[in-house]
Design a protein around this motif. Structure first.
Motif: not given
Length: 238
Positions: A152, A156, A159, A169, A176, A180-181, A192-194, A211, A213
């Motif tokens: 992740m 990031a 990104t 995020s 999530s 979120d994802a 978006n990350y969650s 995690l 995303m």
């Protein structure tokens, strides 16, 4: 076909780049939100049981399955609502549902949270469609990735590779994978990350050290270009 990309994207090649550079367990998952029956890709069949969106992600991610799911195949009401398949239930709207789960001090706190959950307009989605990215027979709207924190970190950094800046995020510790994802990248065009919610960790096999995303599909080519540069950079943790 409905929602077909104007630009042809080499999904299998990009999937291999993601899997190799990030040392993923399983595959990135292609997700499409079909608005009507015509949006179901030819040759893709319905899922054979009623489960949660996060479980559907895991079946594509870890088992390589390709399928679609209409509203009646989604057992999680919160997930189905976030994806535009069902209307919000009164217990979710009022805050009662999450209050009874013991996660908030008051119904009002639950209500405030639910009102801010990213969600596709109710009943706008006919079915959700899933495939491992390397085998997808359709153009997805979002790619969902489940990975360890180091991966992740690289995502990031990828990104921000082109334009820099900061990552903002949004998450709430609930919904999530669905909100979120999936819903948020679909609605906003933003990555978006969650953290992965209790439900997705309990039911879909997301591990304690993983995690989640979501990436809008339009950004995939830039991600695939930048990721190998980021992971090979002199200052990158190997």
């Amino acid at each position: 076909m409905e929602d077909q990309m104007r630009t042809e994207i080499p999904y299998a090649e990009i999937a291999e780049t993601l899997k190799t550079a990030l040392d993923l367990r399983g595959s990135p998952v292609a997700v499409k939100l079909a608005k009507n029956p015509d949006g179901i890709p030819e040759g893709v069949g319905p899922i054979d049981e009623t489960v949660r969106h996060c479980q559907m992600i895991s079946r594509a991610r870890l088992n390589g399955e390709i399928f679609y799911a209409t509203a009646d195949k989604h057992v999680c009401m919160g997930g189905a609502w976030a994806l535009g398949l069902k209307e919000l239930t009164p217990s979710l709207r009022s805050g009662e549902f999450y209050y009874k789960l013991g996660k908030f001090e008051s119904w009002a706190a639950c209500m405030r949270t639910i009102r801010q959950v990213p969600h596709v307009p109710e009943l706008e989605t006919y079915a959700t469609v899933y495939a491992p990215l390397e085998k997808t027979p359709f153009d997805p709207h979002v790619i969902v990735i489940v990975a360890e924190p180091r991966a992740m970190l690289k995502l990031a950094q990828t990104t921000l590779y082109l334009l820099g800046g900061r990552i903002e995020s949004t998450m709430a510790g609930i919904q999530s994978v669905c909100a979120d994802a999936t819903a948020l990248p679909y609605l906003t065009g933003n990555v978006n990350y969650s953290l992965g919610c209790d439900g997705s960790r309990r039911f879909s096999g997301i591990e304690d050290n993983e995690l989640v995303m979501g990436i809008p599909a339009e950004l995939l080519p830039e991600f695939a270009r930048a990721l190998p540069i980021v992971t090979a950079a002199p200052g990158s943790v190997k």
